[in-house]
Design an enzyme around this catalytic site. Structure first.
Site, PDB file in Angstrom:
ATOM      1  N   ASP A  56       0.955  -1.163   0.021  1.00  0.00           N
ATOM      2  CA  ASP A  56       0.081  -0.008   0.073  1.00  0.00           C
ATOM      3  C   ASP A  56       0.790   1.445  -0.119  1.00  0.00           C
ATOM      4  O   ASP A  56       0.474   2.146  -0.685  1.00  0.00           O
ATOM      5  CB  ASP A  56      -0.833   0.086   1.056  1.00  0.00           C
ATOM      6  CG  ASP A  56      -2.216   0.782   0.808  1.00  0.00           C
ATOM      7  OD1 ASP A  56      -2.763   0.509  -0.259  1.00  0.00           O
ATOM      8  OD2 ASP A  56      -2.591   1.543   1.689  1.00  0.00           O
ATOM      9  N   GLU A  98      -0.017  10.501   5.471  1.00  0.00           N
ATOM     10  CA  GLU A  98      -0.298   9.069   5.219  1.00  0.00           C
ATOM     11  C   GLU A  98       1.209   8.324   4.917  1.00  0.00           C
ATOM     12  O   GLU A  98       1.417   7.368   5.429  1.00  0.00           O
ATOM     13  CB  GLU A  98      -1.270   8.953   4.228  1.00  0.00           C
ATOM     14  CG  GLU A  98      -1.805   7.270   4.290  1.00  0.00           C
ATOM     15  CD  GLU A  98      -3.083   7.627   3.493  1.00  0.00           C
ATOM     16  OE1 GLU A  98      -4.027   8.435   3.661  1.00  0.00           O
ATOM     17  OE2 GLU A  98      -3.344   6.621   2.293  1.00  0.00           O
ATOM     18  N   GLU A 150     -11.260   6.222  -2.014  1.00  0.00           N
ATOM     19  CA  GLU A 150     -11.263   6.587  -0.675  1.00  0.00           C
ATOM     20  C   GLU A 150     -12.369   5.981   0.255  1.00  0.00           C
ATOM     21  O   GLU A 150     -12.156   5.392   1.208  1.00  0.00           O
ATOM     22  CB  GLU A 150     -11.399   8.084  -0.466  1.00  0.00           C
ATOM     23  CG  GLU A 150     -10.205   8.951  -1.076  1.00  0.00           C
ATOM     24  CD  GLU A 150      -8.809   8.791  -0.337  1.00  0.00           C
ATOM     25  OE1 GLU A 150      -8.507   7.708   0.158  1.00  0.00           O
ATOM     26  OE2 GLU A 150      -8.266  10.023  -0.159  1.00  0.00           O
ATOM     27  N   GLU A 220      -9.605  -2.939  -6.105  1.00  0.00           N
ATOM     28  CA  GLU A 220      -9.690  -3.056  -4.496  1.00  0.00           C
ATOM     29  C   GLU A 220      -9.913  -4.457  -4.258  1.00  0.00           C
ATOM     30  O   GLU A 220      -9.032  -4.856  -2.967  1.00  0.00           O
ATOM     31  CB  GLU A 220     -10.908  -2.099  -4.000  1.00  0.00           C
ATOM     32  CG  GLU A 220     -10.611  -0.635  -3.946  1.00  0.00           C
ATOM     33  CD  GLU A 220      -9.342  -0.187  -3.216  1.00  0.00           C
ATOM     34  OE1 GLU A 220      -8.986  -0.768  -2.277  1.00  0.00           O
ATOM     35  OE2 GLU A 220      -8.747   0.984  -3.626  1.00  0.00           O
TER      36      GLU A 220
HETATM   37  C1  LIG Z   1      -5.405   0.135  -2.295  1.00  0.00           C
HETATM   38  C2  LIG Z   1      -5.695   1.252  -1.681  1.00  0.00           C
HETATM   39  N1  LIG Z   1      -7.092   1.831  -1.787  1.00  0.00           N
HETATM   40  C3  LIG Z   1      -7.471   3.013  -1.386  1.00  0.00           C
HETATM   41  C4  LIG Z   1      -6.616   3.626  -0.555  1.00  0.00           C
HETATM   42  C5  LIG Z   1      -7.217   4.925   0.384  1.00  0.00           C
HETATM   43  O1  LIG Z   1      -6.345   5.898   0.517  1.00  0.00           O
HETATM   44  C6  LIG Z   1      -5.486   3.071  -0.325  1.00  0.00           C
HETATM   45  N2  LIG Z   1      -4.393   3.466   0.567  1.00  0.00           N
HETATM   46  N3  LIG Z   1      -4.994   1.831  -0.912  1.00  0.00           N
END
Ligand SMILES: Cc1ncc(CO)c(N)n1
Length: 231
Positions: A56, A98, A150, A220
């Site tokens: 991520d 983040e 989001e 996702e």
């Molecule tokens: C895969 C993914 N989808 C959404 C977000 C939302 O910020 C993230 N950080 N990573």
């Protein structure tokens, strides 16, 4: 005199809810994935969590570029987009936070971020984001995808913080990141932008935005699967 609204007109007032009803199963698949449910019930496999964390971090860096491209599209819209730009800029500020958080969290879990190789699923998702950065892609389409990206994290992680869940203490901060009320408000603002824009969009753009939404949901689900070792 105003006539009665047609079904299409009624559906267009809240396009997102119309779509979420229509595509309920895939939306639930993305927001109630077994990986999330395992965090929620405390059975999560920590090696999956670390895989997710490292992958991520790579995704978020592509995502920052994507958000920058959405901001540019907003700016190029001739009509009143100043409010949209403020929401997007707030989103970028949150992403700055983040990225720093990922670095701190990675060191907490002993994940070496410089060693992470993006997996194929992640590369495909990043490539999809890149396709949306193209200047040919309409603002309405890109902002719909942005909201969806989001919203999936917000709904997923908020689910882990509900009363009566067994989310491990050391994962609660992660869940808070996307599950907190402020992030929920921000997603709500994005949703309102999308609904307001789509109400006036052409049928063709609405169709393209729906396709983009479905692509996000599929990516996702794949991303969660990848984190669980499902490739
Ligand atoms: C895969 C993914 N989808 C959404 C977000 C939302 O910020 C993230 N950080 N990573």
């Amino acid at each position: 005199m105003e006539g009665k609204k047609t079904r299409e007109e009624v559906e267009k007032i809240n396009m997102i809810d119309t779509w979420l009803t229509k595509h309920r199963l895939i939306y639930v698949g993305a927001t109630r994935h077994p990986f999330i449910l395992s965090i929620r019930d405390g059975t999560v496999d920590l090696s999956s969590f670390k895989t997710w964390l490292g992958q991520d971090y790579i995704f978020v860096r592509a995502f920052v570029s994507f958000v920058a491209s959405v901001l540019i599209k907003a700016w190029k819209e001739s009509d009143d987009s100043a409010g949209d730009m403020e929401v997007l800029l707030g989103g970028m500020a949150a992403l700055n936070d983040e990225v720093q958080w990922f670095k701190k969290e990675a060191s907490k879990w002993g994940v070496q971020l410089s060693d992470i190789v993006p997996q194929k699923t992640n590369q495909e998702y990043c490539r999809f984001l890149e396709s949306l950065m193209n200047s040919e892609v309409k603002y309405n389409v890109a902002i719909t995808a942005f909201w969806a990206i989001e919203a999936v994290y917000q709904e997923s992680f908020a689910h882990c913080l509900e009363e009566g869940t067994n989310t491990p203490l050391d994962l609660q901060e992660t869940c808070q990141r996307w599950g907190n009320d402020g992030f929920g408000q921000y997603c709500h603002s994005l949703k309102q932008i999308v609904n307001r824009r789509l109400e006036k969009a052409s049928d063709d753009e609405i169709k393209q935005a729906e396709v983009a939404l479905l692509s996000v949901l599929e990516h996702e689900v794949d991303f969660w699967n990848m984190s669980c070792g499902g490739a």
